[in-house]
Design a protein around this motif. Structure first.
Motif, PDB file in Angstrom:
ATOM      1  N   ALA A 171      12.017  -9.981 -18.459  1.00  0.00           N
ATOM      2  CA  ALA A 171      13.655 -10.256 -18.022  1.00  0.00           C
ATOM      3  C   ALA A 171      14.398  -9.110 -17.752  1.00  0.00           C
ATOM      4  O   ALA A 171      14.913  -9.416 -16.635  1.00  0.00           O
ATOM      5  CB  ALA A 171      14.134 -11.238 -19.413  1.00  0.00           C
ATOM      6  N   LEU A 172      14.218  -8.119 -18.340  1.00  0.00           N
ATOM      7  CA  LEU A 172      15.029  -6.929 -18.391  1.00  0.00           C
ATOM      8  C   LEU A 172      14.915  -6.442 -16.772  1.00  0.00           C
ATOM      9  O   LEU A 172      15.469  -5.913 -16.140  1.00  0.00           O
ATOM     10  CB  LEU A 172      15.211  -5.822 -19.275  1.00  0.00           C
ATOM     11  N   PHE A 173      13.428  -6.109 -16.545  1.00  0.00           N
ATOM     12  CA  PHE A 173      13.040  -5.672 -15.472  1.00  0.00           C
ATOM     13  C   PHE A 173      13.402  -6.228 -14.242  1.00  0.00           C
ATOM     14  O   PHE A 173      13.768  -6.074 -13.289  1.00  0.00           O
ATOM     15  CB  PHE A 173      11.473  -5.381 -15.430  1.00  0.00           C
ATOM     16  N   ALA A 174      13.174  -7.753 -14.383  1.00  0.00           N
ATOM     17  CA  ALA A 174      13.399  -8.662 -13.106  1.00  0.00           C
ATOM     18  C   ALA A 174      14.847  -8.770 -12.941  1.00  0.00           C
ATOM     19  O   ALA A 174      15.273  -8.792 -11.690  1.00  0.00           O
ATOM     20  CB  ALA A 174      12.980 -10.226 -13.662  1.00  0.00           C
ATOM     21  N   SER A 175      15.617  -8.811 -14.003  1.00  0.00           N
ATOM     22  CA  SER A 175      17.311  -8.750 -13.620  1.00  0.00           C
ATOM     23  C   SER A 175      17.690  -7.582 -13.141  1.00  0.00           C
ATOM     24  O   SER A 175      18.434  -7.538 -12.226  1.00  0.00           O
ATOM     25  CB  SER A 175      17.970  -9.023 -14.868  1.00  0.00           C
ATOM     26  N   PRO A 197       7.455  -1.071  -2.992  1.00  0.00           N
ATOM     27  CA  PRO A 197       6.448  -0.922  -4.289  1.00  0.00           C
ATOM     28  C   PRO A 197       6.386  -2.011  -4.992  1.00  0.00           C
ATOM     29  O   PRO A 197       5.418  -2.431  -5.689  1.00  0.00           O
ATOM     30  CB  PRO A 197       7.441   0.292  -4.981  1.00  0.00           C
ATOM     31  N   LEU A 198       7.338  -3.034  -5.128  1.00  0.00           N
ATOM     32  CA  LEU A 198       7.222  -4.246  -6.013  1.00  0.00           C
ATOM     33  C   LEU A 198       6.124  -4.996  -5.450  1.00  0.00           C
ATOM     34  O   LEU A 198       5.421  -5.711  -6.130  1.00  0.00           O
ATOM     35  CB  LEU A 198       8.590  -5.179  -5.616  1.00  0.00           C
ATOM     36  N   SER A 199       6.037  -5.226  -3.872  1.00  0.00           N
ATOM     37  CA  SER A 199       4.989  -5.871  -3.395  1.00  0.00           C
ATOM     38  C   SER A 199       3.609  -5.521  -3.888  1.00  0.00           C
ATOM     39  O   SER A 199       2.401  -6.374  -3.896  1.00  0.00           O
ATOM     40  CB  SER A 199       4.985  -5.875  -2.115  1.00  0.00           C
ATOM     41  N   VAL A 200       3.508  -4.148  -4.424  1.00  0.00           N
ATOM     42  CA  VAL A 200       2.140  -3.646  -4.778  1.00  0.00           C
ATOM     43  C   VAL A 200       2.198  -3.558  -6.198  1.00  0.00           C
ATOM     44  O   VAL A 200       1.062  -3.970  -6.878  1.00  0.00           O
ATOM     45  CB  VAL A 200       1.877  -2.127  -4.327  1.00  0.00           C
ATOM     46  N   LEU A 201       3.206  -3.529  -7.103  1.00  0.00           N
ATOM     47  CA  LEU A 201       3.273  -3.468  -8.492  1.00  0.00           C
ATOM     48  C   LEU A 201       2.811  -4.382  -9.016  1.00  0.00           C
ATOM     49  O   LEU A 201       2.261  -4.730 -10.067  1.00  0.00           O
ATOM     50  CB  LEU A 201       4.676  -2.758  -9.054  1.00  0.00           C
ATOM     51  N   LEU A 202       3.615  -5.835  -8.745  1.00  0.00           N
ATOM     52  CA  LEU A 202       3.301  -7.102  -9.447  1.00  0.00           C
ATOM     53  C   LEU A 202       1.996  -7.527  -9.370  1.00  0.00           C
ATOM     54  O   LEU A 202       1.419  -7.901 -10.556  1.00  0.00           O
ATOM     55  CB  LEU A 202       4.371  -8.140  -8.942  1.00  0.00           C
ATOM     56  N   PRO A 203       1.583  -7.621  -8.295  1.00  0.00           N
ATOM     57  CA  PRO A 203       0.146  -8.258  -8.155  1.00  0.00           C
ATOM     58  C   PRO A 203      -1.053  -7.081  -9.021  1.00  0.00           C
ATOM     59  O   PRO A 203      -1.889  -7.691  -9.847  1.00  0.00           O
ATOM     60  CB  PRO A 203      -0.230  -8.110  -6.523  1.00  0.00           C
ATOM     61  N   VAL A 204      -0.904  -5.714  -8.866  1.00  0.00           N
ATOM     62  CA  VAL A 204      -1.584  -5.011  -9.586  1.00  0.00           C
ATOM     63  C   VAL A 204      -1.276  -5.165 -11.159  1.00  0.00           C
ATOM     64  O   VAL A 204      -2.408  -5.245 -11.786  1.00  0.00           O
ATOM     65  CB  VAL A 204      -1.313  -3.633  -9.120  1.00  0.00           C
ATOM     66  N   GLY A 205      -0.128  -5.234 -11.432  1.00  0.00           N
ATOM     67  CA  GLY A 205       0.295  -5.365 -12.771  1.00  0.00           C
ATOM     68  C   GLY A 205      -0.398  -6.643 -13.501  1.00  0.00           C
ATOM     69  O   GLY A 205      -1.026  -6.925 -14.511  1.00  0.00           O
ATOM     70  N   GLU A 258      -4.550  -9.528 -25.832  1.00  0.00           N
ATOM     71  CA  GLU A 258      -3.310  -9.127 -26.542  1.00  0.00           C
ATOM     72  C   GLU A 258      -2.374  -8.816 -25.378  1.00  0.00           C
ATOM     73  O   GLU A 258      -1.265  -8.634 -25.610  1.00  0.00           O
ATOM     74  CB  GLU A 258      -3.802  -7.579 -27.071  1.00  0.00           C
ATOM     75  N   HIS A 259      -2.750  -8.904 -24.080  1.00  0.00           N
ATOM     76  CA  HIS A 259      -1.686  -8.586 -23.119  1.00  0.00           C
ATOM     77  C   HIS A 259      -1.496  -9.915 -22.369  1.00  0.00           C
ATOM     78  O   HIS A 259      -1.087 -10.181 -21.101  1.00  0.00           O
ATOM     79  CB  HIS A 259      -2.166  -7.552 -22.139  1.00  0.00           C
ATOM     80  N   ARG A 260      -2.080 -10.914 -22.985  1.00  0.00           N
ATOM     81  CA  ARG A 260      -1.923 -12.406 -22.273  1.00  0.00           C
ATOM     82  C   ARG A 260      -0.492 -12.662 -21.807  1.00  0.00           C
ATOM     83  O   ARG A 260      -0.116 -13.341 -20.878  1.00  0.00           O
ATOM     84  CB  ARG A 260      -2.731 -13.287 -22.833  1.00  0.00           C
ATOM     85  N   ASP A 261       0.485 -12.243 -22.869  1.00  0.00           N
ATOM     86  CA  ASP A 261       1.852 -12.795 -22.499  1.00  0.00           C
ATOM     87  C   ASP A 261       2.399 -11.897 -21.296  1.00  0.00           C
ATOM     88  O   ASP A 261       2.981 -12.517 -20.543  1.00  0.00           O
ATOM     89  CB  ASP A 261       2.908 -12.494 -23.858  1.00  0.00           C
ATOM     90  N   TRP A 262       1.983 -10.813 -21.146  1.00  0.00           N
ATOM     91  CA  TRP A 262       2.367  -9.959 -19.962  1.00  0.00           C
ATOM     92  C   TRP A 262       1.835 -10.641 -18.492  1.00  0.00           C
ATOM     93  O   TRP A 262       2.411 -10.767 -17.621  1.00  0.00           O
ATOM     94  CB  TRP A 262       1.998  -8.499 -19.933  1.00  0.00           C
ATOM     95  N   GLY A 299       4.316 -16.046 -13.836  1.00  0.00           N
ATOM     96  CA  GLY A 299       5.362 -16.846 -13.855  1.00  0.00           C
ATOM     97  C   GLY A 299       6.448 -16.166 -12.675  1.00  0.00           C
ATOM     98  O   GLY A 299       7.041 -17.146 -12.169  1.00  0.00           O
ATOM     99  N   VAL A 300       6.635 -14.907 -12.641  1.00  0.00           N
ATOM    100  CA  VAL A 300       7.381 -14.239 -11.635  1.00  0.00           C
ATOM    101  C   VAL A 300       6.967 -14.324 -10.173  1.00  0.00           C
ATOM    102  O   VAL A 300       7.595 -14.308  -9.392  1.00  0.00           O
ATOM    103  CB  VAL A 300       7.499 -12.640 -12.200  1.00  0.00           C
ATOM    104  N   LEU A 301       5.586 -14.218  -9.991  1.00  0.00           N
ATOM    105  CA  LEU A 301       4.965 -14.077  -8.606  1.00  0.00           C
ATOM    106  C   LEU A 301       5.525 -15.048  -7.524  1.00  0.00           C
ATOM    107  O   LEU A 301       5.931 -14.637  -6.467  1.00  0.00           O
ATOM    108  CB  LEU A 301       3.591 -14.040  -8.757  1.00  0.00           C
ATOM    109  N   PRO A 302       5.651 -16.498  -8.065  1.00  0.00           N
ATOM    110  CA  PRO A 302       6.054 -17.502  -7.188  1.00  0.00           C
ATOM    111  C   PRO A 302       7.522 -17.280  -6.547  1.00  0.00           C
ATOM    112  O   PRO A 302       7.819 -17.164  -5.403  1.00  0.00           O
ATOM    113  CB  PRO A 302       6.019 -18.761  -7.969  1.00  0.00           C
TER     114      PRO A 302
END
Length: 221
Positions: free
Chosen positions: A117-121, A166-174, A184-188, A194-197
């Protein structure tokens, strides 16, 4: 030679000849890569043509001032349509749509409350400010009167590219990294998924805005 022509036209009081001489000086300075000096010469030619009652020549000088300010190369290439602001307004509309989408995304990110939320906002909020600057810059572009709007348009477009590339690379890689790291990282992984669409839609709008900007900056684009 150009300055001699300018002096002769000033002495004779011929405004149209004065505008022509100053416009020629601007073209020469532009070819020499002296953009600021060329812009000043074009603006003085614009003022002389306007006083002489020659709106077509004034518009051509105004276009030369914009071209010199923006650093568009090859001044001998004929512009597609230098006498209207259709492309500037189209660029403004493109960034206005992107601004509205970013504001909505910023509000949604604030209400979402997920791990991103913080990163996206922050990302969408800063982008909204830059897109608004670009919208105002293109919409209020006025040669010789509002240089700040010219700067706003250029910085807004540049800032948006810096953020969204950089966001166009960062989100898919993340997303891929989160999926491979385990439960343990399933929530991320779910958060990024959920953010990708939304990101895809915003990226499309940003891409359209950049295309319209390029068409505005490039007289033959």
């Amino acid at each position: 030679m150009h300055r001699q022509d300018i002096a002769a036209a000033e002495e004779a009081g011929h405004l149209h000849d004065l505008g022509t001489a100053r416009n020629s000086l601007g073209q020469t300075l532009e070819k020499l890569g002296r953009g600021r000096a060329a812009r000043r010469a074009y603006l003085r030619a614009f003022a002389a043509f306007r006083k002489a009652g020659d709106p077509a020549s004034a518009a051509a000088a105004a276009y030369g001032a914009r071209r010199a300010w923006l650093g568009i190369p090859d001044p001998d290439r004929g512009p597609h349509d230098p006498y209207d602001d259709v492309r500037w307004h189209a660029a403004a509309r493109g960034h206005a749509a992107f601004t509205a989408a970013l504001v909505a995304a910023t509000v949604a990110a604030q209400l979402w409350g997920g791990p991103l939320a913080l990163f996206a906002s922050v990302a969408t909020g800063v982008s909204a400010v830059l897109a608004l600057a670009a919208t105002a810059g293109f919409g209020c572009f006025s040669v010789g009167q509002h240089a700040g709007f010219e700067v706003a348009a250029r910085l807004g477009v540049f800032g948006l590219v810096v953020i969204w590339l950089p966001l166009s690379v960062l989100l898919p890689v993340g997303l891929v990294v989160s999926l491979f790291l385990g439960a343990e990282h399933r929530d991320w992984a779910e958060a990024i998924g959920g953010v990708l669409p939304v990101f895809v839609v915003l990226s499309f709008l940003q891409h359209r805005a950049v295309i319209r900007s390029n068409r505005a900056f490039d007289p033959e684009g």
